[in-house]
Design a protein around this motif. Structure first.
Motif, PDB file in Angstrom:
ATOM      1  N   ARG A   8      38.845  -0.777  63.741  1.00  0.00           N
ATOM      2  CA  ARG A   8      39.690  -0.524  62.571  1.00  0.00           C
ATOM      3  C   ARG A   8      38.962  -1.015  61.319  1.00  0.00           C
ATOM      4  N   GLU A   9      39.487  -0.607  60.182  1.00  0.00           N
ATOM      5  CA  GLU A   9      38.941  -1.086  58.920  1.00  0.00           C
ATOM      6  C   GLU A   9      38.939  -2.610  58.937  1.00  0.00           C
ATOM      7  N   GLY A  10      37.847  -3.196  58.466  1.00  0.00           N
ATOM      8  CA  GLY A  10      37.708  -4.643  58.482  1.00  0.00           C
ATOM      9  C   GLY A  10      36.998  -5.163  59.729  1.00  0.00           C
ATOM     10  N   GLN A  11      36.764  -4.283  60.683  1.00  0.00           N
ATOM     11  CA  GLN A  11      36.028  -4.635  61.896  1.00  0.00           C
ATOM     12  C   GLN A  11      34.681  -3.917  61.880  1.00  0.00           C
ATOM     13  N   PRO A  12      33.695  -4.473  62.591  1.00  0.00           N
ATOM     14  CA  PRO A  12      32.412  -3.770  62.661  1.00  0.00           C
ATOM     15  C   PRO A  12      32.548  -2.442  63.413  1.00  0.00           C
ATOM     16  N   LEU A  13      31.848  -1.446  62.951  1.00  0.00           N
ATOM     17  CA  LEU A  13      31.743  -0.168  63.644  1.00  0.00           C
ATOM     18  C   LEU A  13      30.820  -0.382  64.834  1.00  0.00           C
ATOM     19  N   SER A  14      31.228   0.042  65.999  1.00  0.00           N
ATOM     20  CA  SER A  14      30.445  -0.172  67.206  1.00  0.00           C
ATOM     21  C   SER A  14      29.649   1.089  67.548  1.00  0.00           C
ATOM     22  N   ILE A  15      28.324   0.963  67.525  1.00  0.00           N
ATOM     23  CA  ILE A  15      27.417   2.076  67.785  1.00  0.00           C
ATOM     24  C   ILE A  15      26.676   1.776  69.081  1.00  0.00           C
ATOM     25  N   GLY A  16      26.669   2.719  70.004  1.00  0.00           N
ATOM     26  CA  GLY A  16      26.029   2.481  71.285  1.00  0.00           C
ATOM     27  C   GLY A  16      24.913   3.457  71.602  1.00  0.00           C
ATOM     28  N   TYR A  17      23.946   2.951  72.340  1.00  0.00           N
ATOM     29  CA  TYR A  17      22.887   3.764  72.924  1.00  0.00           C
ATOM     30  C   TYR A  17      22.709   3.280  74.350  1.00  0.00           C
ATOM     31  N   LYS A  87      33.726   0.812  74.752  1.00  0.00           N
ATOM     32  CA  LYS A  87      33.647  -0.221  73.711  1.00  0.00           C
ATOM     33  C   LYS A  87      32.883   0.262  72.480  1.00  0.00           C
ATOM     34  N   GLN A  88      32.353   1.477  72.537  1.00  0.00           N
ATOM     35  CA  GLN A  88      31.561   2.023  71.436  1.00  0.00           C
ATOM     36  C   GLN A  88      32.388   3.047  70.661  1.00  0.00           C
ATOM     37  N   ASP A  89      32.337   2.975  69.344  1.00  0.00           N
ATOM     38  CA  ASP A  89      32.972   3.999  68.512  1.00  0.00           C
ATOM     39  C   ASP A  89      32.101   5.252  68.477  1.00  0.00           C
ATOM     40  N   ILE A  90      30.789   5.041  68.424  1.00  0.00           N
ATOM     41  CA  ILE A  90      29.823   6.120  68.258  1.00  0.00           C
ATOM     42  C   ILE A  90      28.779   6.032  69.367  1.00  0.00           C
ATOM     43  N   GLY A  91      28.393   7.186  69.887  1.00  0.00           N
ATOM     44  CA  GLY A  91      27.251   7.281  70.794  1.00  0.00           C
ATOM     45  C   GLY A  91      26.119   7.944  70.043  1.00  0.00           C
ATOM     46  N   ILE A  92      24.997   7.264  69.922  1.00  0.00           N
ATOM     47  CA  ILE A  92      23.885   7.762  69.109  1.00  0.00           C
ATOM     48  C   ILE A  92      22.748   8.266  70.002  1.00  0.00           C
ATOM     49  N   SER A 110      33.907   9.138  77.634  1.00  0.00           N
ATOM     50  CA  SER A 110      34.610   7.875  77.379  1.00  0.00           C
ATOM     51  C   SER A 110      35.166   7.801  75.961  1.00  0.00           C
ATOM     52  N   GLY A 111      35.062   8.893  75.214  1.00  0.00           N
ATOM     53  CA  GLY A 111      35.667   8.966  73.892  1.00  0.00           C
ATOM     54  C   GLY A 111      34.817   8.451  72.747  1.00  0.00           C
ATOM     55  N   ALA A 112      33.547   8.136  72.992  1.00  0.00           N
ATOM     56  CA  ALA A 112      32.664   7.746  71.882  1.00  0.00           C
ATOM     57  C   ALA A 112      32.290   9.012  71.103  1.00  0.00           C
ATOM     58  N   ILE A 147      27.197   8.387  60.054  1.00  0.00           N
ATOM     59  CA  ILE A 147      27.726   7.101  60.511  1.00  0.00           C
ATOM     60  C   ILE A 147      28.541   6.448  59.399  1.00  0.00           C
ATOM     61  N   CYS A 148      28.029   6.480  58.173  1.00  0.00           N
ATOM     62  CA  CYS A 148      28.760   5.928  57.032  1.00  0.00           C
ATOM     63  C   CYS A 148      30.085   6.650  56.826  1.00  0.00           C
ATOM     64  N   TYR A 149      30.079   7.969  56.989  1.00  0.00           N
ATOM     65  CA  TYR A 149      31.306   8.741  56.831  1.00  0.00           C
ATOM     66  C   TYR A 149      32.355   8.298  57.860  1.00  0.00           C
ATOM     67  N   LEU A 150      31.935   8.120  59.086  1.00  0.00           N
ATOM     68  CA  LEU A 150      32.872   7.664  60.117  1.00  0.00           C
ATOM     69  C   LEU A 150      33.336   6.235  59.837  1.00  0.00           C
TER      70      LEU A 150
END
Length: 165
Positions: A8-17, A87-92, A110-112, A147-150
């Protein structure tokens, strides 16, 4: 049913590889530029890298000196990979030519939200702007921009993540 939470806003964006940590096939050298770009734009993020490979030590040394927001988690057993991706918001994926990689399918299942390069087969599995984002091969600036947009539009993580799933 997709059962997961997104940052959520105020939390780090989680990016996974997750995958082989190599320079040539996976272009993980581009992660260095991506981390620099996200830091320059004051994006609060965590980059979680799972796997191993011949580029691991060099990448680890460089990325951890750039940011304390980069975490190397090592190899993950197959039965726990879905837990990693939930646990990842984004899969890169920065690859120049590996389009139908297993990790993209696992992350989407898994919804990333995928932010990936336009390699062969990607368009068969996702629609740009609907499931996630497809950027031109090697275009670090476009990847950072998506990534910034998300990051700025956190509600899209849930929408796109559910579509990716």
């Amino acid at each position: 049913v997709l059962d997961r939470e997104y940052s959520r806003e105020g939390q780090p964006l989680s990016i996974g590889y997750a995958g082989r940590i190599v320079k040539e096939a996976k272009r993980l050298d581009l992660l260095i530029e991506i981390v620099r770009g996200l830091k320059e734009k004051n994006i609060d993020f965590q980059l979680n890298i799972a796997g191993n490979g011949e580029y691991e030590e060099e990448l680890k040394k460089t990325l951890t000196s750039l940011s304390d927001s980069v975490h190397f988690v090592g190899t993950i057993k197959r039965e726990y990979i879905a837990d990693f991706w939930k646990k990842q918001d984004i899969g890169i994926n920065c690859s120049d030519y590996e389009g139908r990689c297993i990790s993209r399918a696992e992350s989407m299942a898994s919804g990333a939200v995928p932010v990936v390069t336009d390699t062969s087969g990607v368009g068969d599995d996702m629609i740009n702007g609907y499931h996630g984002y497809i950027v031109p091969i090697g275009d670090v600036d476009a990847m950072i921009e998506r990534i910034c947009y998300l990051y700025e539009h956190r509600g899209l993580l849930k929408v796109m993540g559910e579509r990716a799933h």
